[in-house]
Write a protein that holds these residues in place. Structure first.
Motif, PDB file in Angstrom:
ATOM      1  N   LYS A 302       1.543   1.602  11.321  1.00  0.00           N
ATOM      2  CA  LYS A 302       2.489   2.293  10.393  1.00  0.00           C
ATOM      3  C   LYS A 302       3.216   1.416   9.705  1.00  0.00           C
ATOM      4  O   LYS A 302       3.550   1.738   8.405  1.00  0.00           O
ATOM      5  CB  LYS A 302       3.624   3.151  11.541  1.00  0.00           C
ATOM      6  N   SER A 303       3.826   0.250  10.105  1.00  0.00           N
ATOM      7  CA  SER A 303       4.423  -0.382   8.787  1.00  0.00           C
ATOM      8  C   SER A 303       3.461  -0.896   7.820  1.00  0.00           C
ATOM      9  O   SER A 303       4.151  -1.033   6.571  1.00  0.00           O
ATOM     10  CB  SER A 303       5.070  -1.684   9.652  1.00  0.00           C
ATOM     11  N   GLN A 304       2.363  -1.176   7.966  1.00  0.00           N
ATOM     12  CA  GLN A 304       1.454  -1.317   6.805  1.00  0.00           C
ATOM     13  C   GLN A 304       1.486  -0.244   5.794  1.00  0.00           C
ATOM     14  O   GLN A 304       1.256  -0.195   4.588  1.00  0.00           O
ATOM     15  CB  GLN A 304      -0.237  -1.603   7.149  1.00  0.00           C
ATOM     16  N   TRP A 305       1.366   1.195   6.274  1.00  0.00           N
ATOM     17  CA  TRP A 305       1.158   2.270   5.514  1.00  0.00           C
ATOM     18  C   TRP A 305       2.379   2.409   4.630  1.00  0.00           C
ATOM     19  O   TRP A 305       2.500   2.496   3.633  1.00  0.00           O
ATOM     20  CB  TRP A 305       0.985   3.466   6.370  1.00  0.00           C
ATOM     21  N   VAL A 306       3.695   2.035   5.321  1.00  0.00           N
ATOM     22  CA  VAL A 306       4.965   2.267   4.707  1.00  0.00           C
ATOM     23  C   VAL A 306       5.004   1.109   3.675  1.00  0.00           C
ATOM     24  O   VAL A 306       5.409   1.613   2.502  1.00  0.00           O
ATOM     25  CB  VAL A 306       6.049   1.879   5.956  1.00  0.00           C
ATOM     26  N   MET A 307       4.451   0.070   3.722  1.00  0.00           N
ATOM     27  CA  MET A 307       4.714  -1.027   2.787  1.00  0.00           C
ATOM     28  C   MET A 307       3.565  -0.764   1.403  1.00  0.00           C
ATOM     29  O   MET A 307       3.960  -0.753   0.442  1.00  0.00           O
ATOM     30  CB  MET A 307       4.132  -2.381   3.405  1.00  0.00           C
ATOM     31  N   ARG A 308       2.407  -0.050   1.970  1.00  0.00           N
ATOM     32  CA  ARG A 308       1.547   0.256   1.014  1.00  0.00           C
ATOM     33  C   ARG A 308       1.891   1.465   0.060  1.00  0.00           C
ATOM     34  O   ARG A 308       1.855   1.404  -1.103  1.00  0.00           O
ATOM     35  CB  ARG A 308       0.327   0.532   1.563  1.00  0.00           C
ATOM     36  N   LEU A 309       2.731   2.427   0.839  1.00  0.00           N
ATOM     37  CA  LEU A 309       3.160   3.644   0.095  1.00  0.00           C
ATOM     38  C   LEU A 309       4.501   3.316  -0.755  1.00  0.00           C
ATOM     39  O   LEU A 309       4.761   3.643  -1.498  1.00  0.00           O
ATOM     40  CB  LEU A 309       3.593   4.742   0.937  1.00  0.00           C
ATOM     41  N   ASN A 310       5.324   2.191  -0.256  1.00  0.00           N
ATOM     42  CA  ASN A 310       6.263   1.725  -1.005  1.00  0.00           C
ATOM     43  C   ASN A 310       5.959   0.879  -2.471  1.00  0.00           C
ATOM     44  O   ASN A 310       6.302   1.380  -3.460  1.00  0.00           O
ATOM     45  CB  ASN A 310       6.968   0.627   0.000  1.00  0.00           C
ATOM     46  N   GLN A 311       4.578   0.240  -2.273  1.00  0.00           N
ATOM     47  CA  GLN A 311       4.254  -0.399  -3.394  1.00  0.00           C
ATOM     48  C   GLN A 311       3.668   0.845  -4.354  1.00  0.00           C
ATOM     49  O   GLN A 311       3.755   0.616  -5.629  1.00  0.00           O
ATOM     50  CB  GLN A 311       3.017  -1.276  -3.044  1.00  0.00           C
ATOM     51  N   ALA A 312       3.365   1.939  -3.770  1.00  0.00           N
ATOM     52  CA  ALA A 312       2.631   2.790  -4.755  1.00  0.00           C
ATOM     53  C   ALA A 312       3.924   3.861  -5.000  1.00  0.00           C
ATOM     54  O   ALA A 312       3.533   4.797  -5.855  1.00  0.00           O
ATOM     55  CB  ALA A 312       1.692   3.739  -4.113  1.00  0.00           C
TER      56      ALA A 312
END
Ligand code: PLP
Length: 378
Positions: A302-312
């Motif tokens: 989940k934390s990877q998704w949060v970071m990737r979506l944050n970048q997006a």
């Protein structure tokens, strides 16, 4: 940045900001002082209390201002710890916020009985009905809507059940207030709320208690709030909280949440079609119109998704704000029977009143893009 974390904190709306400014600039006296500026502040405080009491259909004397929901919830458990039979037990749902769950454990230890929830995240009403009849507790605590899944809890039924057995019922309505009408909530004995979940400022909340109840205060050292909560009342944030809640109640009365629910539902349909290995928790249950709790496909933490979506350009969350940032499985999902390996893939998207259909569409496209990039890298 498109913001999808309103269940953690929602931005302050204009009406709340204006009410805060007005109270800060024009009502600078201490509500406990006897002079005119003090009396003006006290009148404004009473006015806010009457407005909230009208929404909750309770007597204004039932409302106590607090610094937020954590304080309100701790106050309830503290009160019962001091007033219940020392051998008595209490019932607390398995999906309560930590500020209820941990204070219940702190004050009652092994005398807390956990009310189970179904796989869809709803409190098990049959279990509760049977257990109340078998061994009535000193208090029943079940929140109105869950912060992680958005699943609505049967608080009306529980309130009726508790009334039949003359048991006090406490509902944490933090996520419910400002998203669905407050109507009926005042029938519950103890109700807590926090302004920053519906467009008011942080640091403002309240506790509704039963009429003529002699609350044991958590904070001592002052006669404010009729001796039930010491400390100078923070009038500007209280006024701002009420201004925000009034706006939300008006929007709800106009039915403005219905199209917003349709946008969320459309997002979920598209999302499940595009990423079929994902699941949505509580999908078939009545939920808050703003929340999506998704389990992403295997291998995606989940934390990877949060970071990737944050970048997006999207602010999303892994669940409760208290556990966000920690790659730990959520207690709520565990209570729903979700294995911890799965719960590590949980994401929460929580929209606000200002979120548009276009925002949901943009989130969907970003999800698909992040998902496809992740697959390519594997
Ligand atoms: N209860 C629920 C259901 C919540 O979601 C929260 C905050 O996330 C709280 C209580 C605590 O609120 P606060 O941190 O504003 O005191």
């Amino acid at each position: 940045m498109i913001y999808f974390d309103h269940n953690a904190t929602a931005p302050v709306i204009r009406e709340a900001r204006e009410a805060w400014l007005q109270a800060t600039e024009k009502l600078s006296g201490n509500p406990s002082s006897l002079h005119q500026p003090g009396t003006d502040a006290a009148m404004a405080l009473d006015d806010a209390r009457e407005k909230l009491a009208a929404m909750m259909a309770c007597d204004p004397s039932c409302i106590i201002w607090t610094s937020g929901a954590t304080e309100a919830n701790n106050t309830v458990l503290h009160h019962f710890a001091h007033n219940l039979d020392p051998a008595g037990h209490i019932f607390v749902s398995a999906i309560e916020h930590p500020c209820v769950e941990e204070s219940a454990r702190h004050y009652f230890g092994g005398r807390v009985k956990t009310i189970p929830v179904t796989g869809e995240g709803v409190v098990d009403l049959d279990w509760l009905t049977k257990e109340i009849a078998r061994e009535p507790p000193g208090l029943v605590a079940v929140m109105a809507a869950n912060n992680e899944t958005g699943v609505l809890q049967p608080w009306r039924e529980i309130s009726t059940l508790c009334r039949a057995y003359d048991l006090p019922y406490f509902t944490d309505a933090v996520q419910f207030l400002g998203k669905l009408p407050t109507r009926g909530l005042g029938d519950c004995d103890y109700v807590s709320g926090a302004a920053h979940k519906f467009g008011g400022p942080r640091g403002a909340g309240f506790l509704k208690i039963p009429r003529r109840s002699r609350l044991t205060p958590l904070l001592r050292g002052g006669k404010q709030e009729a001796g039930r909560r010491a400390g100078t009342e923070n009038l500007p944030v209280i006024a701002a909280m009420l201004a925000a809640l009034e706006v939300r109640e008006q929007q709800l009365a106009r039915g403005e949440h219905h199209p917003r629910q349709a946008w969320r539902d459309h997002f979920e349909t598209q999302f499940l079609r595009a990423i079929p290995a994902a699941t949505i928790l509580g999908l078939n249950q009545p939920r808050l119109w703003n929340t999506v709790s998704a389990l992403m496909p295997e291998g995606d933490r989940k934390s990877q998704w949060v970071m990737r979506l944050n970048q997006a350009g999207f602010a999303v969350s892994t669940g409760s704000a208290c556990t966000a940032g920690k790659d730990e499985p959520s207690r709520v999902l565990a209570a729903m029977g979700c294995p911890s390996a799965h719960a590590l893939r949980a994401l929460r998207f929580s929209a606000g009143w200002e979120t548009t259909a276009a925002d949901w569409g943009a989130l969907f496209r970003a999800m698909v893009q992040v998902y496809s990039e992740g697959r390519r890298q594997k």
